[in-house]
Design a protein around this motif. Structure first.
Motif, mmCIF file in Angstrom:
data_model
loop_
_atom_site.group_PDB
_atom_site.id
_atom_site.type_symbol
_atom_site.label_atom_id
_atom_site.label_comp_id
_atom_site.label_asym_id
_atom_site.label_seq_id
_atom_site.Cartn_x
_atom_site.Cartn_y
_atom_site.Cartn_z
ATOM 1 N N ARG A 66 7.104 -2.351 -0.079
ATOM 2 C CA ARG A 66 7.232 -1.905 1.313
ATOM 3 C C ARG A 66 7.669 -0.440 1.344
ATOM 4 O O ARG A 66 7.131 0.358 2.129
ATOM 5 N N SER A 67 8.622 -0.106 0.499
ATOM 6 C CA SER A 67 9.109 1.272 0.448
ATOM 7 C C SER A 67 8.017 2.225 -0.009
ATOM 8 O O SER A 67 7.873 3.328 0.533
ATOM 9 N N LYS A 68 7.241 1.803 -0.980
ATOM 10 C CA LYS A 68 6.198 2.682 -1.513
ATOM 11 C C LYS A 68 5.100 2.928 -0.488
ATOM 12 O O LYS A 68 4.641 4.059 -0.313
ATOM 13 N N ARG A 69 4.677 1.888 0.222
ATOM 14 C CA ARG A 69 3.625 2.073 1.230
ATOM 15 C C ARG A 69 4.114 2.960 2.372
ATOM 16 O O ARG A 69 3.335 3.727 2.947
ATOM 17 N N ALA A 70 5.397 2.830 2.714
ATOM 18 C CA ALA A 70 5.943 3.591 3.834
ATOM 19 C C ALA A 70 6.172 5.059 3.488
ATOM 20 O O ALA A 70 6.172 5.919 4.375
ATOM 21 N N ASP A 71 6.383 5.375 2.219
ATOM 22 C CA ASP A 71 6.717 6.736 1.793
ATOM 23 C C ASP A 71 5.935 7.079 0.533
ATOM 24 O O ASP A 71 6.503 7.463 -0.489
ATOM 25 N N PHE A 72 4.621 6.947 0.620
ATOM 26 C CA PHE A 72 3.781 6.997 -0.572
ATOM 27 C C PHE A 72 3.878 8.322 -1.312
ATOM 28 O O PHE A 72 3.786 8.361 -2.540
ATOM 29 N N GLY A 73 4.070 9.421 -0.586
ATOM 30 C CA GLY A 73 4.089 10.721 -1.236
ATOM 31 C C GLY A 73 5.377 11.052 -1.961
ATOM 32 O O GLY A 73 5.458 12.073 -2.640
ATOM 33 N N ASN A 74 6.390 10.191 -1.830
ATOM 34 C CA ASN A 74 7.665 10.455 -2.490
ATOM 35 C C ASN A 74 7.478 10.440 -4.011
ATOM 36 O O ASN A 74 7.039 9.440 -4.573
ATOM 37 N N PRO A 75 7.814 11.556 -4.700
ATOM 38 C CA PRO A 75 7.552 11.625 -6.146
ATOM 39 C C PRO A 75 8.361 10.637 -6.977
ATOM 40 O O PRO A 75 8.058 10.453 -8.151
ATOM 41 N N ARG A 76 9.378 9.982 -6.406
ATOM 42 C CA ARG A 76 10.121 8.990 -7.196
ATOM 43 C C ARG A 76 9.227 7.816 -7.584
ATOM 44 O O ARG A 76 9.520 7.107 -8.539
ATOM 45 N N PHE A 77 8.111 7.626 -6.838
ATOM 46 C CA PHE A 77 7.178 6.563 -7.162
ATOM 47 C C PHE A 77 6.107 7.009 -8.161
ATOM 48 O O PHE A 77 5.243 6.219 -8.537
#
Length: 291
Positions: free
Chosen positions: A267-278
């Motif tokens: 859920r976190s990844k889909r909501a903030d996909f551009g975050n480089p922590r992923f």
């Protein structure tokens, strides 16, 4: 003590002391054939998603927020239609949910005598000419979700060789003495956290002055083999210099008492996909973004 018990003890010792261990032939026979077929089907699904993102001229975050798609595909940097990896496999494939992932989890739990819960899953599609992952530790990608220790089961669909970018692990990361290291106590021991580059093309990569002090060992594997490694051992892989794609799945588990974070993670990844922590140290355009 039986031969299996002695083998389990040796694997546990290696996992704790070296940070990784090799389990040959974890998936065999008809199960391996089913794995190959399902991998091809999932890869095609990933290609279709990347094509949709390109045709809609939207960002990944926009696509996932408005499409309702739960399966995640990420393109190789420089080629929007070349899959670098795909994720949310347990939530997308009955074969992986009911057979492949439980098999890997059972081997891990038998070796460590501890219960684990799946945090995330992915398949790295190391295509010819692509797929180099810089030296990094996985812990930095997962630490915000609570658990302090993870073990990943890397399952190979294709042979992993020096030519196609087999995994390389540091064999001396527990022996380095540097004031730059931060040490963390976990349920399975005390481990270092290495400083990394923040932002830019090297985002997530271990600082060069420390990477140069690490001794690296290339670990080759055959189809059906599993490599277990913890989230603190530094690892990297080279570009695929062969003419064939090298496919490998990575199932990352945390200790069960730390909770089930699988759906929360995605859920976190889909909501903030551009975050480089992923996307730490990955060969994708998202890994270099500054935050």
């Amino acid at each position: 003590m039986s031969t299996d018990e002695r083998s389990s003890m040796n694997e546990a010792d290696q996992l704790l002391s070296a940070g990784y261990c090799h389990l040959p032939g974890a998936i065999q026979g008809s199960d391996l054939a089913q794995l190959d077929a399902e991998t091809n089907a999932l890869a095609q699904r990933a290609t279709n998603i990347l094509r949709s993102i390109r045709d809609q001229a939207c960002s990944y975050a926009e696509y996932y927020q408005r499409s309702g798609e739960r399966f995640i595909a990420v393109a190789e940097s420089g080629n929007p239609l070349q899959t670098c990896r795909y994720e949310y496999i347990k939530g997308s494939s009955a074969l992986f949910r009911d057979s492949i992932i439980p098999t890997c989890q059972a081997r891990l739990e038998a070796i460590t005598h501890r219960r684990f819960s799946l945090l995330k899953d992915k398949c790295n599609m190391k295509s010819p000419g692509g797929g180099a992952f810089t030296a990094h530790q996985d812990i930095l990608a997962y630490v915000d979700f609570g658990p302090t220790l993870h073990v990943t089961a890397a399952l190979f669909v294709d042979p992993a060789t020096p030519e196609n970018g087999a995994l390389q692990f540091s064999s001396n990361y527990l022996e380095l003495h540097s004031p730059l290291l931060q040490w963390r106590d976990t349920e399975l021991g005390r481990f270092p956290i290495f400083p990394i580059y923040q932002g830019g093309a090297s985002n997530g990569r271990i600082l060069a002055e420390l990477e140069e002090q690490l001794t690296w060992k290339t670990v080759c594997a055959e189809p059906g083999d599993v490599l277990l490694f913890n989230s603190y051992v530094p690892h990297r892989s080279d570009t695929n210099r062969s003419k064939r794609t090298r496919r490998a799945f990575f199932f990352t588990f945390n200790l069960a008492p730390a909770g089930d974070h699988y759906e929360e993670y995605y859920r976190s990844k889909r909501a903030d996909f551009g975050n480089p922590r992923f996307h730490i140290a990955t060969p994708t355009s998202h890994s270099t973004a500054a935050r």
